[in-house]
Design an enzyme around this catalytic site. Structure first.
Site, PDB file in Angstrom:
ATOM      1  N   SER A 107       0.832  -1.190   0.000  1.00 11.34           N
ATOM      2  CA  SER A 107       0.000   0.000   0.000  1.00 11.34           C
ATOM      3  C   SER A 107       0.877   1.254   0.000  1.00 11.34           C
ATOM      4  O   SER A 107       1.603   1.488  -0.960  1.00 11.34           O
ATOM      5  CB  SER A 107      -0.960  -0.022   1.204  1.00 11.34           C
ATOM      6  OG  SER A 107      -1.972   0.952   1.075  1.00 11.34           O
ATOM      7  N   GLU A 200      -2.562  -2.644  -8.058  1.00  9.18           N
ATOM      8  CA  GLU A 200      -3.733  -2.926  -7.227  1.00  9.18           C
ATOM      9  C   GLU A 200      -4.167  -1.642  -6.557  1.00  9.18           C
ATOM     10  O   GLU A 200      -3.431  -0.658  -6.543  1.00  9.18           O
ATOM     11  CB  GLU A 200      -3.407  -4.001  -6.177  1.00  9.18           C
ATOM     12  CG  GLU A 200      -2.306  -3.618  -5.181  1.00  9.18           C
ATOM     13  CD  GLU A 200      -2.775  -2.764  -4.014  1.00  9.18           C
ATOM     14  OE1 GLU A 200      -3.956  -2.872  -3.620  1.00  9.18           O
ATOM     15  OE2 GLU A 200      -1.968  -1.968  -3.487  1.00  9.18           O
ATOM     16  N   HIS A 270      -5.202  -5.733  -1.379  1.00  7.85           N
ATOM     17  CA  HIS A 270      -5.394  -5.477   0.044  1.00  7.85           C
ATOM     18  C   HIS A 270      -6.161  -6.601   0.756  1.00  7.85           C
ATOM     19  O   HIS A 270      -6.417  -6.508   1.950  1.00  7.85           O
ATOM     20  CB  HIS A 270      -6.151  -4.160   0.245  1.00  7.85           C
ATOM     21  CG  HIS A 270      -5.275  -2.941   0.200  1.00  7.85           C
ATOM     22  ND1 HIS A 270      -4.600  -2.552  -0.936  1.00  7.85           N
ATOM     23  CD2 HIS A 270      -4.955  -2.027   1.154  1.00  7.85           C
ATOM     24  CE1 HIS A 270      -3.919  -1.445  -0.682  1.00  7.85           C
ATOM     25  NE2 HIS A 270      -4.112  -1.110   0.574  1.00  7.85           N
TER      26      HIS A 270
END
Length: 303
Positions: A107, A200, A270
């Site tokens: 992330s 992503e 995630h």
């Protein structure tokens, strides 16, 4: 481990957002301790300042220290969130690459991985955070992929995919789409030509995902790659005026404007089931009849 050899050592550090639940760090420490590892938790794991895990000075200094500590084998980020962008101009990336630690996060940590590759040619990993170790959920797949990545000099990942049949070789790179877009136009964007770009994101509406992908397209980044591999973007909130505009439409449009093959289905994002991938290592992608194999090598591994 050989009798008399020192145990592996893992460092837990929080260079971005603060850890809301300190028990997450305790469970991660227990996970590694039960496997014979020694655990070193940084001050940032328990610190809070606004939305961050301590001040910028503390987080930058601790990340630099952990990432260059010869006593540590692996450094794992406690969580993502936001905050590492504040630290990029404070870090000595050449020293971090020279130290050769195994550095893992995801992330927000994407910005660090991209910067390390751009500024020093170093390789880091997009992988688990502290919450995945000792998780009460189904994280076995994620943990197995993590240990494969840090222990095996050559790694293969098989998955069901949607996209054309093709083969591609190139530098494997990418991570979180929002964070990649955030470093476009900065010294922290790697100039990867002929790479395999994996992406992503989470909690982004379909139109925002398309807008970011088109930013990369208009900047010439997508065209320079040999393949675009899309992972998990869920949840993708639907909006009242979407009128059927969803991620499938986004992927279809991207394929219509881009000659580079676009593949979906990579278990990366995630969610609880996600593979660990290197930013900067050589990769190979093979796709036939809806089945894909992604391989990488020459990444940091435990010695």
């Amino acid at each position: 481990m050989d009798r008399g050899a020192r145990p592996r050592r893992v460092g837990l550090v929080a260079p971005s957002g603060f850890l809301p639940d300190p028990a997450v760090a305790d469970r991660a420490a227990s996970f590694f301790s039960e496997r014979g590892w020694q655990v070193c938790a940084g001050e940032t794991v328990f610190a809070r300042e606004l939305r961050f895990a301590g001040s910028d000075e503390l987080r930058a200094a601790e990340l630099q220290r952990f990432a260059t500590d010869p006593a540590l084998d692996v450094v794992v980020c406690a969580r993502g969130g936001y905050g590492i962008s504040r630290l990029l101009d404070r870090l000595d990336f050449a020293a971090i690459r020279e130290a050769g630690r195994i550095l893992v996060g995801y992330s927000d940590f994407t910005a660090f991985g991209l910067a390390l590759l751009a500024r020093a040619g170093g390789v880091s990993f997009q992988g688990p955070s502290a919450a995945d170790f000792g998780s009460r959920g189904d994280s076995e797949f994620t943990i197995r992929s993590f240990f494969d990545a840090i222990e095996k000099p050559e790694v293969s990942i098989d998955f069901a995919a949607d996209g054309p049949d093709f083969e591609a070789e190139g530098r494997l790179w990418g991570g979180n789409l929002s964070m990649l877009c955030a470093v476009v136009g900065t010294p922290y964007l790697p100039r990867v030509q002929g790479g395999i770009l994996f992406l992503e994101d989470v909690n982004e509406a379909a139109y925002r995902i398309e807008r970011m992908l088109l930013q990369l397209h208009h900047a010439g980044i997508l065209q320079r790659q040999r393949a675009i591999v899309l992972g998990d973007f869920s949840p993708t909130p639907s909006l009242p005026n979407d009128n059927g505009f969803d991620l499938g439409v986004v992927v279809g449009y991207l394929r219509s404007v881009l000659a580079t093959p676009v593949l979906t289905g990579l278990p990366f994002g995630h969610g609880q089931r996600r593979v660990t991938l290197p930013i900067g290592a050589p990769g190979r992608l093979y796709v036939r009849a809806g089945q894909a194999r992604l391989q990488f090598h020459r990444h940091p591994v435990l010695s």
